[in-house]
Write an enzyme that holds these catalytic residues in place. Structure first.
Site, PDB file in Angstrom:
ATOM      1  N   ARG A   1     -18.519  -2.491  17.551  1.00  0.00           N
ATOM      2  CA  ARG A   1     -17.761  -3.724  17.315  1.00  0.00           C
ATOM      3  C   ARG A   1     -16.468  -3.740  18.119  1.00  0.00           C
ATOM      4  NH1 ARG A   1     -17.867  -4.215  11.731  1.00  0.00           N
ATOM      5  NH2 ARG A   1     -19.827  -5.290  12.087  1.00  0.00           N
TER       6      ARG A   1
ATOM      7  N   CYS B   1       0.835  -1.197   0.000  1.00  0.00           N
ATOM      8  CA  CYS B   1       0.000   0.000   0.000  1.00  0.00           C
ATOM      9  C   CYS B   1       0.876   1.256   0.000  1.00  0.00           C
ATOM     10  CB  CYS B   1      -0.919  -0.004   1.215  1.00  0.00           C
ATOM     11  SG  CYS B   1      -2.040   1.418   1.268  1.00  0.00           S
TER      12      CYS B   1
ATOM     13  N   CYS C   1     -19.324  -6.901   3.231  1.00  0.00           N
ATOM     14  CA  CYS C   1     -18.734  -5.602   3.535  1.00  0.00           C
ATOM     15  C   CYS C   1     -17.385  -5.517   2.821  1.00  0.00           C
ATOM     16  CB  CYS C   1     -18.543  -5.455   5.046  1.00  0.00           C
ATOM     17  SG  CYS C   1     -17.733  -3.936   5.578  1.00  0.00           S
TER      18      CYS C   1
ATOM     19  N   CYS D   1       0.143   0.567  10.317  1.00  0.00           N
ATOM     20  CA  CYS D   1      -0.218  -0.503   9.384  1.00  0.00           C
ATOM     21  C   CYS D   1       0.982  -1.259   8.821  1.00  0.00           C
ATOM     22  CB  CYS D   1      -1.043   0.083   8.235  1.00  0.00           C
ATOM     23  SG  CYS D   1      -1.654  -1.193   7.106  1.00  0.00           S
TER      24      CYS D   1
ATOM     25  N   CYS E   1       0.165   5.091   6.849  1.00  0.00           N
ATOM     26  CA  CYS E   1      -0.504   4.909   8.140  1.00  0.00           C
ATOM     27  C   CYS E   1       0.496   4.286   9.123  1.00  0.00           C
ATOM     28  CB  CYS E   1      -1.729   4.021   7.991  1.00  0.00           C
ATOM     29  SG  CYS E   1      -2.890   4.581   6.709  1.00  0.00           S
TER      30      CYS E   1
ATOM     31  N   CYS F   1     -16.387  -9.616   5.483  1.00  0.00           N
ATOM     32  CA  CYS F   1     -15.746  -8.364   5.076  1.00  0.00           C
ATOM     33  C   CYS F   1     -14.490  -8.657   4.260  1.00  0.00           C
ATOM     34  CB  CYS F   1     -15.384  -7.538   6.294  1.00  0.00           C
ATOM     35  SG  CYS F   1     -16.767  -7.241   7.412  1.00  0.00           S
TER      36      CYS F   1
ATOM     37  N   CYS G   1     -19.794   1.694   8.014  1.00  0.00           N
ATOM     38  CA  CYS G   1     -19.010   1.140   9.111  1.00  0.00           C
ATOM     39  C   CYS G   1     -17.796   2.040   9.289  1.00  0.00           C
ATOM     40  CB  CYS G   1     -18.589  -0.292   8.777  1.00  0.00           C
ATOM     41  SG  CYS G   1     -17.504  -1.059  10.002  1.00  0.00           S
TER      42      CYS G   1
END
Length: 344
Positions: free
Chosen positions: A268, A60, A136, A67, A64, A104, A196
């Site tokens: 959640r 990616c 999702c 991550c 972040c 998901c 979400c």
């Protein structure tokens, strides 16, 4: 006394001071209040079981800080291209057989691009939807047209977390803006897809940052249908690798405050559950959590397996929530009011 479900309004005008006062209540008092709100709006003891699969891992371009899938960090996460439809459908069927009702799919993209990979994701969405699962996706930023295509394919929900407060955001991510996050949420909402969106605690943020993030979520024109509360899972090779573990009481405060602010939302209990005991998780359920991710991995980090969760459900007397089930509290309107939630 009239039925509280038809007289207690949902609010989208919470002030920072109100949220701060709730968040900083004595923890046992906070849990009791959240449990009362939870019982008023939700089927207590009912928990939705979700499974999250990384359909495209690593590489990616984002930065972040938490991550392990960011290309710029040196972690042990293996990079793999988009999985085949067959592999995804097999994973979805296994998740369904194990009791999950929402499946998901996550892809380590900065944003969706209109290419063959997106076409394949749409095929995955359609196939998983046909299995009777709530499907999702979390694919990064999407525009209005892409959100519409996902909706047409049968997408039920889209995850796009705020992560932290707007004030703290640039300390965690510099490759996109907070407004970018909010725009994707708006695009998803306009397409008629369930939203979400939640965040991560343990990033080095302050209580004020946590309160500010909850302020944004609870004051959206419509509350997210699902708010994941994640505890950072530090990963070697990322900038936040040395962050200390978040305590259960911090998780309880976030969950309970979210439950009071957004009574109909699925709150959640997400990342970090692997490090929590059954007793600690029970505290989170008591505080208003009513959804979990189950399965051995949460994208790339460890997570309790189906068998462990089944044993916990039996011990605590929890019941799995069915697919496509709207929350109780029908007819409750979202209105702007002064003061805290009150039942006539």
């Amino acid at each position: 006394m009239q039925d509280a479900l038809t007289t207690t309004p949902l609010r989208t005008d919470w002030s920072m001071d109100e949220i701060r006062a709730i968040y900083h209540k004595p923890v046992l008092e906070l849990i009791v209040e959240a449990a009362q709100v939870h019982k008023q709006y939700q089927a207590t003891g009912e928990v939705q079981v979700c499974t999250l699969l990384s359909v495209k891992t690593g590489g990616c371009p984002e930065d972040c800080a938490y991550c392990p899938q960011a290309a710029r960090y040196h972690t042990d996460v293996p990079v793999h291209k988009l999985l085949s439809n067959e592999v995804v459908f097999d994973a979805a069927q296994k998740a369904k057989d194990a009791g999950s009702t929402r499946f998901c799919m996550g892809a380590a993209w900065r944003e969706v691009r209109d290419n063959r990979d997106f076409d394949r994701v749409l095929e995955m969405v359609e196939g998983v939807n046909d299995m009777g699962l709530e499907v999702c996706c979390t694919l990064g930023m999407v525009n209005e047209y892409q959100a519409e295509r996902l909706k047409q394919a049968g997408l039920y929900a889209y995850n796009h977390n705020l992560d932290t407060s707007e004030e703290n955001y640039s300390n965690i991510i510099t490759t996109r803006t907070y407004d970018d996050r909010l725009q994707t949420i708006e695009n998803v909402r306009q397409a008629g897809i369930s939203v979400c969106s939640g965040g991560i605690i343990g990033l080095g943020e302050t209580d004020s940052d946590r309160i500010a993030m909850l302020h944004v979520l609870s004051n959206l024109p419509q509350h997210p249908e699902s708010v994941p509360v994640n505890a950072l899972v530090p990963v070697e090779g990322t900038p936040l690798a040395e962050q200390p573990r978040v305590s259960v009481w911090e998780m309880v405060r976030m969950i309970a405050t979210a439950r009071i602010l957004m009574p109909k939302t699925m709150v959640r209990l997400s990342a970090g559950r692997q490090e929590m005991s059954t007793v600690e998780q029970a505290m989170c359920f008591l505080a208003g959590a009513n959804s979990i991710f189950s399965g051995d991995k949460l994208l790339t980090t460890p997570n309790p397996g189906f068998n462990d969760d089944q044993a916990m459900f039996e011990l605590l007397g929890l019941t799995p929530r069915k697919s496509f089930q709207e929350n109780s509290g029908c007819g409750v309107k979202v209105v702007a009011t002064e003061g805290a939630l009150a039942a006539e």
